[in-house]
Design a protein around this motif. Sequence first.
Motif, PDB file in Angstrom:
ATOM      1  N   ARG A 140       1.307   6.719   2.315  1.00 34.22           N
ATOM      2  CA  ARG A 140       0.935   8.127   2.441  1.00 34.22           C
ATOM      3  C   ARG A 140       0.077   8.575   1.257  1.00 34.22           C
ATOM      4  NH1 ARG A 140       6.260   8.368   4.358  1.00 34.22           N
ATOM      5  NH2 ARG A 140       7.056   9.087   2.346  1.00 34.22           N
ATOM      6  N   GLU A 141       0.345   8.011   0.091  1.00 33.31           N
ATOM      7  CA  GLU A 141      -0.424   8.353  -1.108  1.00 33.31           C
ATOM      8  C   GLU A 141      -1.706   7.539  -1.222  1.00 33.31           C
ATOM      9  OE1 GLU A 141       2.135   8.099  -4.534  1.00 33.31           O
ATOM     10  OE2 GLU A 141       3.758   9.143  -3.508  1.00 33.31           O
ATOM     11  N   ARG A 142      -1.987   6.703  -0.234  1.00 32.76           N
ATOM     12  CA  ARG A 142      -3.224   5.920  -0.160  1.00 32.76           C
ATOM     13  C   ARG A 142      -3.352   4.897  -1.280  1.00 32.76           C
ATOM     14  NH1 ARG A 142      -5.446   5.595   4.451  1.00 32.76           N
ATOM     15  NH2 ARG A 142      -7.514   5.308   3.510  1.00 32.76           N
ATOM     16  N   LEU A 143      -2.207   4.438  -1.778  1.00 30.51           N
ATOM     17  CA  LEU A 143      -2.227   3.331  -2.733  1.00 30.51           C
ATOM     18  C   LEU A 143      -2.380   2.004  -1.999  1.00 30.51           C
ATOM     19  CD1 LEU A 143       0.630   4.384  -5.183  1.00 30.51           C
ATOM     20  CD2 LEU A 143      -1.826   4.412  -5.627  1.00 30.51           C
ATOM     21  N   ILE A 144      -1.810   1.944  -0.806  1.00 32.82           N
ATOM     22  CA  ILE A 144      -1.886   0.744   0.020  1.00 32.82           C
ATOM     23  C   ILE A 144      -2.016   1.159   1.478  1.00 32.82           C
ATOM     24  CG2 ILE A 144      -0.498  -0.691  -1.540  1.00 32.82           C
ATOM     25  CD1 ILE A 144       1.882  -0.254   0.372  1.00 32.82           C
ATOM     26  N   ARG A 145      -2.409   0.209   2.290  1.00 33.46           N
ATOM     27  CA  ARG A 145      -2.343   0.335   3.737  1.00 33.46           C
ATOM     28  C   ARG A 145      -1.831  -0.990   4.244  1.00 33.46           C
ATOM     29  NH1 ARG A 145      -7.378   1.756   4.823  1.00 33.46           N
ATOM     30  NH2 ARG A 145      -8.108  -0.343   5.327  1.00 33.46           N
ATOM     31  N   PHE A 146      -0.984  -0.959   5.260  1.00 38.97           N
ATOM     32  CA  PHE A 146      -0.453  -2.229   5.752  1.00 38.97           C
ATOM     33  C   PHE A 146      -0.215  -2.197   7.250  1.00 38.97           C
ATOM     34  CE2 PHE A 146       3.175   0.294   4.252  1.00 38.97           C
ATOM     35  CZ  PHE A 146       4.039   0.270   5.339  1.00 38.97           C
ATOM     36  N   HIS A 147      -0.344  -3.370   7.830  1.00 40.70           N
ATOM     37  CA  HIS A 147       0.008  -3.595   9.229  1.00 40.70           C
ATOM     38  C   HIS A 147       0.668  -4.958   9.292  1.00 40.70           C
ATOM     39  CE1 HIS A 147      -0.054  -3.552  13.574  1.00 40.70           C
ATOM     40  NE2 HIS A 147      -0.699  -4.704  13.597  1.00 40.70           N
ATOM     41  N   ARG A 148       1.949  -4.956   9.574  1.00 43.14           N
ATOM     42  CA  ARG A 148       2.732  -6.180   9.541  1.00 43.14           C
ATOM     43  C   ARG A 148       2.607  -6.846   8.169  1.00 43.14           C
ATOM     44  NH1 ARG A 148       1.649  -8.604  15.676  1.00 43.14           N
ATOM     45  NH2 ARG A 148       2.600  -6.829  16.780  1.00 43.14           N
ATOM     46  N   ASN A 149       2.045  -8.048   8.107  1.00 40.17           N
ATOM     47  CA  ASN A 149       1.986  -8.764   6.822  1.00 40.17           C
ATOM     48  C   ASN A 149       0.638  -8.641   6.126  1.00 40.17           C
ATOM     49  OD1 ASN A 149       4.467  -9.604   7.768  1.00 40.17           O
ATOM     50  ND2 ASN A 149       4.267 -11.663   6.991  1.00 40.17           N
ATOM     51  N   ARG A 150      -0.269  -7.850   6.676  1.00 37.49           N
ATOM     52  CA  ARG A 150      -1.576  -7.635   6.055  1.00 37.49           C
ATOM     53  C   ARG A 150      -1.553  -6.329   5.252  1.00 37.49           C
ATOM     54  NH1 ARG A 150      -5.872 -10.689   5.039  1.00 37.49           N
ATOM     55  NH2 ARG A 150      -5.966 -11.436   7.213  1.00 37.49           N
ATOM     56  N   PHE A 151      -1.867  -6.431   3.971  1.00 36.58           N
ATOM     57  CA  PHE A 151      -1.888  -5.269   3.095  1.00 36.58           C
ATOM     58  C   PHE A 151      -3.302  -5.033   2.582  1.00 36.58           C
ATOM     59  CE2 PHE A 151       2.536  -6.137   3.242  1.00 36.58           C
ATOM     60  CZ  PHE A 151       3.212  -4.983   2.865  1.00 36.58           C
ATOM     61  N   THR A 152      -3.634  -3.772   2.392  1.00 34.25           N
ATOM     62  CA  THR A 152      -4.895  -3.404   1.749  1.00 34.25           C
ATOM     63  C   THR A 152      -4.555  -2.605   0.507  1.00 34.25           C
ATOM     64  OG1 THR A 152      -6.046  -3.287   3.866  1.00 34.25           O
ATOM     65  CG2 THR A 152      -7.083  -2.192   1.992  1.00 34.25           C
ATOM     66  N   LEU A 153      -5.064  -3.044  -0.629  1.00 36.99           N
ATOM     67  CA  LEU A 153      -4.823  -2.359  -1.896  1.00 36.99           C
ATOM     68  C   LEU A 153      -5.890  -1.300  -2.128  1.00 36.99           C
ATOM     69  CD1 LEU A 153      -3.803  -5.349  -4.173  1.00 36.99           C
ATOM     70  CD2 LEU A 153      -2.443  -3.289  -3.809  1.00 36.99           C
ATOM     71  N   TYR A 154      -5.452  -0.070  -2.470  1.00 42.33           N
ATOM     72  CA  TYR A 154      -6.341   1.020  -2.821  1.00 42.33           C
ATOM     73  C   TYR A 154      -7.463   1.206  -1.783  1.00 42.33           C
ATOM     74  CZ  TYR A 154      -3.912  -0.105  -7.145  1.00 42.33           C
ATOM     75  OH  TYR A 154      -2.930  -0.387  -8.076  1.00 42.33           O
ATOM     76  N   PRO A 155      -7.109   1.486  -0.539  1.00 38.16           N
ATOM     77  CA  PRO A 155      -8.120   1.565   0.533  1.00 38.16           C
ATOM     78  C   PRO A 155      -9.201   2.614   0.277  1.00 38.16           C
ATOM     79  CG  PRO A 155      -6.001   2.473   1.246  1.00 38.16           C
ATOM     80  CD  PRO A 155      -5.754   1.765  -0.046  1.00 38.16           C
ATOM     81  N   ASP A 156      -8.854   3.757  -0.361  1.00 38.37           N
ATOM     82  CA  ASP A 156      -9.853   4.800  -0.598  1.00 38.37           C
ATOM     83  C   ASP A 156     -10.933   4.301  -1.563  1.00 38.37           C
ATOM     84  OD1 ASP A 156      -8.650   6.561   1.073  1.00 38.37           O
ATOM     85  OD2 ASP A 156      -7.564   7.640  -0.486  1.00 38.37           O
ATOM     86  N   LYS A 157     -10.538   3.537  -2.575  1.00 37.60           N
ATOM     87  CA  LYS A 157     -11.507   3.026  -3.549  1.00 37.60           C
ATOM     88  C   LYS A 157     -12.468   2.046  -2.908  1.00 37.60           C
ATOM     89  CE  LYS A 157      -8.648   3.649  -7.663  1.00 37.60           C
ATOM     90  NZ  LYS A 157      -8.050   2.972  -8.848  1.00 37.60           N
ATOM     91  N   GLN A 158     -11.986   1.307  -1.898  1.00 36.29           N
ATOM     92  CA  GLN A 158     -12.856   0.323  -1.246  1.00 36.29           C
ATOM     93  C   GLN A 158     -13.884   0.988  -0.342  1.00 36.29           C
ATOM     94  OE1 GLN A 158     -11.055  -3.346   0.244  1.00 36.29           O
ATOM     95  NE2 GLN A 158      -9.105  -2.691  -0.579  1.00 36.29           N
ATOM     96  N   GLN A 159     -13.603   2.222   0.061  1.00 37.46           N
ATOM     97  CA  GLN A 159     -14.533   2.913   0.956  1.00 37.46           C
ATOM     98  C   GLN A 159     -15.645   3.621   0.204  1.00 37.46           C
ATOM     99  OE1 GLN A 159     -12.020   5.468   3.305  1.00 37.46           O
ATOM    100  NE2 GLN A 159     -10.963   3.759   4.310  1.00 37.46           N
ATOM    101  N   THR A 160     -15.475   3.765  -1.115  1.00 37.11           N
ATOM    102  CA  THR A 160     -16.483   4.474  -1.899  1.00 37.11           C
ATOM    103  C   THR A 160     -17.545   3.534  -2.403  1.00 37.11           C
ATOM    104  OG1 THR A 160     -15.152   4.200  -3.893  1.00 37.11           O
ATOM    105  CG2 THR A 160     -14.812   6.212  -2.599  1.00 37.11           C
TER     106      THR A 160
END
Length: 225
Positions: free
Chosen positions: A205-225
């Motif tokens: 919720r704080e956008r530190l991570i995003r995950f679906h099952r065993n796949r995690f994304t670290l800092y998704p907002d930073k990757q979009q900039t």
Amino acid sequence: MNKEHTILQSMTLFRGIEEKDRETMINCLSIGVREYSKNQIVLLVGEPVEWIGVVLSGRVQVMKEDLLGGRSIVAEFSEGEIFAESLACAQVRQSPVTVVASADCRVMRLSADRLLSPCPAMCGHHATLLRNMMQLLAEKNVYLNRKMEILSQKSTREKVLAYLGEQARLQETMEPMIPFTREELADFLCVNRSALSKELGRMQRERLIRFHRNRFTLYPDKQQT
């Protein structure tokens, strides 16, 4: 060449050894290949450690249990990796851990005595084999030290970020896959499963991570900039 031969060929343990010599060494060292179903015990705590395991397929987990039945996952190994080498080389009489198949797997057992005591059939390449084993032991020591750093973090959030950061570094991606279920991840990080699930939700919720099952994304907002 079948898949298992390809796996053995690519292993660090046999690096620098020609195929025909490797086959001779494996025939000398191997004390058999066993198949295990998921959740079946490969090595039970208290058993003597007289062999080194090579995962030919599937996965195994090294677990430690306390007196109250709580468990922690020390490590997980998949095809092409070895386990119990530290215990075998140290000639530990009773295993302090249990190894369990975390998926259906095939494990080749290599005799620790034969590896540590050269025989005439493979003595010409034994120095290379022992040098490779020393490298593997050193790498395992680095891994355990890194895990201690992760577990030394004060909060569940800090442990999660330290672990995911390490996986991102190893996999060279900010979207690492982890080998654990949520329960297994809790056991690996030595935290309560319910507390872990709540913290993962807050972190998403704080956008530190995003995950679906065993796949995690670290800092998704930073990757979009």
